[in-house]
Design a protein around this motif. Structure first.
Motif, PDB file in Angstrom:
ATOM      1  N   VAL A   1      42.486 -23.568 -13.278  1.00  0.00           N
ATOM      2  CA  VAL A   1      43.891 -23.224 -13.385  1.00  0.00           C
ATOM      3  C   VAL A   1      44.165 -21.943 -12.595  1.00  0.00           C
ATOM      4  O   VAL A   1      43.321 -21.047 -12.544  1.00  0.00           O
ATOM      5  CB  VAL A   1      44.314 -23.050 -14.862  1.00  0.00           C
ATOM      6  N   GLN A   2      45.329 -21.913 -11.952  1.00  0.00           N
ATOM      7  CA  GLN A   2      45.753 -20.695 -11.238  1.00  0.00           C
ATOM      8  C   GLN A   2      46.987 -20.134 -11.933  1.00  0.00           C
ATOM      9  O   GLN A   2      47.866 -20.893 -12.343  1.00  0.00           O
ATOM     10  CB  GLN A   2      46.086 -21.009  -9.777  1.00  0.00           C
ATOM     11  N   LEU A   3      47.020 -18.820 -12.055  1.00  0.00           N
ATOM     12  CA  LEU A   3      48.154 -18.144 -12.673  1.00  0.00           C
ATOM     13  C   LEU A   3      48.847 -17.287 -11.628  1.00  0.00           C
ATOM     14  O   LEU A   3      48.194 -16.514 -10.930  1.00  0.00           O
ATOM     15  CB  LEU A   3      47.678 -17.260 -13.831  1.00  0.00           C
ATOM     16  N   GLN A   4      50.151 -17.433 -11.531  1.00  0.00           N
ATOM     17  CA  GLN A   4      50.937 -16.702 -10.543  1.00  0.00           C
ATOM     18  C   GLN A   4      51.984 -15.872 -11.253  1.00  0.00           C
ATOM     19  O   GLN A   4      52.945 -16.416 -11.803  1.00  0.00           O
ATOM     20  CB  GLN A   4      51.608 -17.677  -9.576  1.00  0.00           C
ATOM     21  N   ALA A   5      51.789 -14.559 -11.243  1.00  0.00           N
ATOM     22  CA  ALA A   5      52.748 -13.665 -11.878  1.00  0.00           C
ATOM     23  C   ALA A   5      53.803 -13.233 -10.875  1.00  0.00           C
ATOM     24  O   ALA A   5      53.513 -13.040  -9.695  1.00  0.00           O
ATOM     25  CB  ALA A   5      52.024 -12.434 -12.430  1.00  0.00           C
ATOM     26  N   SER A   6      55.021 -13.079 -11.349  1.00  0.00           N
ATOM     27  CA  SER A   6      56.113 -12.638 -10.488  1.00  0.00           C
ATOM     28  C   SER A   6      57.145 -11.879 -11.311  1.00  0.00           C
ATOM     29  O   SER A   6      57.107 -11.898 -12.538  1.00  0.00           O
ATOM     30  CB  SER A   6      56.775 -13.845  -9.807  1.00  0.00           C
ATOM     31  N   GLY A   7      58.069 -11.231 -10.602  1.00  0.00           N
ATOM     32  CA  GLY A   7      59.166 -10.551 -11.270  1.00  0.00           C
ATOM     33  C   GLY A   7      59.067  -9.048 -11.307  1.00  0.00           C
ATOM     34  O   GLY A   7      59.973  -8.382 -11.801  1.00  0.00           O
ATOM     35  N   GLY A   8      57.974  -8.493 -10.813  1.00  0.00           N
ATOM     36  CA  GLY A   8      57.839  -7.050 -10.823  1.00  0.00           C
ATOM     37  C   GLY A   8      58.845  -6.385  -9.907  1.00  0.00           C
ATOM     38  O   GLY A   8      59.509  -7.033  -9.103  1.00  0.00           O
ATOM     39  N   GLY A   9      58.972  -5.068 -10.059  1.00  0.00           N
ATOM     40  CA  GLY A   9      59.906  -4.338  -9.216  1.00  0.00           C
ATOM     41  C   GLY A   9      60.051  -2.905  -9.667  1.00  0.00           C
ATOM     42  O   GLY A   9      59.254  -2.406 -10.472  1.00  0.00           O
ATOM     43  N   SER A  24      49.296 -23.330 -12.686  1.00  0.00           N
ATOM     44  CA  SER A  24      49.209 -24.544 -11.883  1.00  0.00           C
ATOM     45  C   SER A  24      47.761 -25.034 -11.897  1.00  0.00           C
ATOM     46  O   SER A  24      46.854 -24.329 -12.326  1.00  0.00           O
ATOM     47  CB  SER A  24      49.666 -24.283 -10.448  1.00  0.00           C
ATOM     48  N   GLY A  25      47.554 -26.234 -11.426  1.00  0.00           N
ATOM     49  CA  GLY A  25      46.218 -26.809 -11.460  1.00  0.00           C
ATOM     50  C   GLY A  25      46.027 -27.577 -12.746  1.00  0.00           C
ATOM     51  O   GLY A  25      46.953 -28.196 -13.256  1.00  0.00           O
ATOM     52  N   ARG A  26      44.823 -27.502 -13.306  1.00  0.00           N
ATOM     53  CA  ARG A  26      44.530 -28.226 -14.544  1.00  0.00           C
ATOM     54  C   ARG A  26      45.057 -27.411 -15.720  1.00  0.00           C
ATOM     55  O   ARG A  26      44.333 -26.688 -16.382  1.00  0.00           O
ATOM     56  CB  ARG A  26      43.030 -28.454 -14.677  1.00  0.00           C
ATOM     57  N   THR A  27      46.346 -27.568 -15.965  1.00  0.00           N
ATOM     58  CA  THR A  27      46.965 -26.747 -17.002  1.00  0.00           C
ATOM     59  C   THR A  27      46.942 -27.469 -18.340  1.00  0.00           C
ATOM     60  O   THR A  27      46.975 -28.691 -18.419  1.00  0.00           O
ATOM     61  CB  THR A  27      48.412 -26.410 -16.643  1.00  0.00           C
ATOM     62  N   SER A  28      46.908 -26.682 -19.345  1.00  0.00           N
ATOM     63  CA  SER A  28      47.014 -27.194 -20.704  1.00  0.00           C
ATOM     64  C   SER A  28      47.747 -26.140 -21.512  1.00  0.00           C
ATOM     65  O   SER A  28      47.505 -24.958 -21.365  1.00  0.00           O
ATOM     66  CB  SER A  28      45.645 -27.445 -21.315  1.00  0.00           C
ATOM     67  N   SER A  29      48.661 -26.589 -22.328  1.00  0.00           N
ATOM     68  CA  SER A  29      49.434 -25.628 -23.102  1.00  0.00           C
ATOM     69  C   SER A  29      48.676 -25.152 -24.330  1.00  0.00           C
ATOM     70  O   SER A  29      49.122 -24.250 -25.013  1.00  0.00           O
ATOM     71  CB  SER A  29      50.754 -26.253 -23.523  1.00  0.00           C
ATOM     72  N   ALA A  30      47.535 -25.751 -24.642  1.00  0.00           N
ATOM     73  CA  ALA A  30      46.861 -25.468 -25.901  1.00  0.00           C
ATOM     74  C   ALA A  30      45.998 -24.212 -25.856  1.00  0.00           C
ATOM     75  O   ALA A  30      44.909 -24.190 -26.421  1.00  0.00           O
ATOM     76  CB  ALA A  30      46.012 -26.667 -26.312  1.00  0.00           C
ATOM     77  N   TYR A  31      46.478 -23.175 -25.173  1.00  0.00           N
ATOM     78  CA  TYR A  31      45.735 -21.921 -25.082  1.00  0.00           C
ATOM     79  C   TYR A  31      46.678 -20.758 -25.335  1.00  0.00           C
ATOM     80  O   TYR A  31      47.836 -20.770 -24.917  1.00  0.00           O
ATOM     81  CB  TYR A  31      45.129 -21.747 -23.683  1.00  0.00           C
ATOM     82  N   SER A  32      46.149 -19.748 -25.975  1.00  0.00           N
ATOM     83  CA  SER A  32      46.883 -18.494 -26.097  1.00  0.00           C
ATOM     84  C   SER A  32      46.998 -17.858 -24.707  1.00  0.00           C
ATOM     85  O   SER A  32      46.103 -17.995 -23.863  1.00  0.00           O
ATOM     86  CB  SER A  32      46.139 -17.545 -27.032  1.00  0.00           C
ATOM     87  N   MET A  33      48.110 -17.177 -24.472  1.00  0.00           N
ATOM     88  CA  MET A  33      48.340 -16.488 -23.205  1.00  0.00           C
ATOM     89  C   MET A  33      48.690 -15.032 -23.504  1.00  0.00           C
ATOM     90  O   MET A  33      49.203 -14.707 -24.582  1.00  0.00           O
ATOM     91  CB  MET A  33      49.501 -17.126 -22.439  1.00  0.00           C
ATOM     92  N   GLY A  34      48.437 -14.176 -22.540  1.00  0.00           N
ATOM     93  CA  GLY A  34      48.719 -12.763 -22.776  1.00  0.00           C
ATOM     94  C   GLY A  34      49.105 -12.023 -21.515  1.00  0.00           C
ATOM     95  O   GLY A  34      48.944 -12.537 -20.394  1.00  0.00           O
ATOM     96  N   LYS A  75      57.165 -26.075 -18.801  1.00  0.00           N
ATOM     97  CA  LYS A  75      57.132 -25.502 -17.452  1.00  0.00           C
ATOM     98  C   LYS A  75      55.826 -24.779 -17.170  1.00  0.00           C
ATOM     99  O   LYS A  75      55.662 -24.181 -16.102  1.00  0.00           O
ATOM    100  CB  LYS A  75      58.298 -24.522 -17.272  1.00  0.00           C
ATOM    101  N   SER A  76      54.900 -24.797 -18.111  1.00  0.00           N
ATOM    102  CA  SER A  76      53.621 -24.093 -17.963  1.00  0.00           C
ATOM    103  C   SER A  76      53.850 -22.639 -17.548  1.00  0.00           C
ATOM    104  O   SER A  76      53.175 -22.111 -16.648  1.00  0.00           O
ATOM    105  CB  SER A  76      52.738 -24.801 -16.925  1.00  0.00           C
ATOM    106  N   THR A  77      54.781 -21.996 -18.198  1.00  0.00           N
ATOM    107  CA  THR A  77      55.177 -20.641 -17.814  1.00  0.00           C
ATOM    108  C   THR A  77      55.254 -19.746 -19.048  1.00  0.00           C
ATOM    109  O   THR A  77      55.746 -20.158 -20.096  1.00  0.00           O
ATOM    110  CB  THR A  77      56.532 -20.650 -17.088  1.00  0.00           C
ATOM    111  N   VAL A  78      54.768 -18.521 -18.864  1.00  0.00           N
ATOM    112  CA  VAL A  78      54.855 -17.488 -19.892  1.00  0.00           C
ATOM    113  C   VAL A  78      55.722 -16.364 -19.340  1.00  0.00           C
ATOM    114  O   VAL A  78      55.665 -16.061 -18.142  1.00  0.00           O
ATOM    115  CB  VAL A  78      53.457 -16.949 -20.260  1.00  0.00           C
TER     116      VAL A  78
END
Length: 125
Positions: A1-9, A24-34, A75-78
């Motif tokens: 899985v790849q994680l792409q952060a955005s929105g900084g400024g 993106s990639g082999r995503t699964s929602s069944a994980y905690s994110m931080g 949307k596989s987005t945090v």
């Protein structure tokens, strides 16, 4: 899985900013994110974490009441909504995914298995 952060400024103290982290990639929602952050010359520190369902959230004391973590599994987005920003919030912010589904709420860096590339947040006084 790849994680792409955005929105900084760049924001002034007291302002708001929203960060996103898309998986993106082999995503699964069944994980905690931080979210974690690292200021220049300092160790990476925990900011916020959310369970896979979104029902449980946990925040560092330094951001409690000002930051809100949320997720949209379709949307596989945090997200990390940051309000009342302070100059000590200047850092590179990283999103991360827990190593194991057994971690209902991953709150430490060594509990994370995948990291995004980071997005810079600068808060001016």
């Amino acid at each position: 899985v790849q994680l792409q952060a955005s929105g900084g400024g760049l924001r002034q103290a007291g302002g708001s900013l929203g960060l996103s982290c898309a998986a993106s990639g082999r995503t699964s929602s069944a994980y905690s994110m931080g979210w974690f952050r690292q200021a220049p010359g300092k160790e990476r520190e925990f900011v916020a974490s959310i369970s896979w369902s979104g029902a449980v959230r946990y925040y560092a004391d330094s951001v409690k009441g000002r930051f809100t973590i949320s997720r949209d599994n379709a949307k596989s987005t945090v997200y990390l909504q940051m309000n009342s920003l302070k100059p000590d919030g200047t850092a590179v912010y990283y999103c991360a995914k827990a190593k194991s589904r057994l971690s209902v709420l991953a709150v430490a860096a060594d509990m994370m298995g995948s990291w995004g590339q980071g997005t810079q947040v600068t808060v001016s006084s």
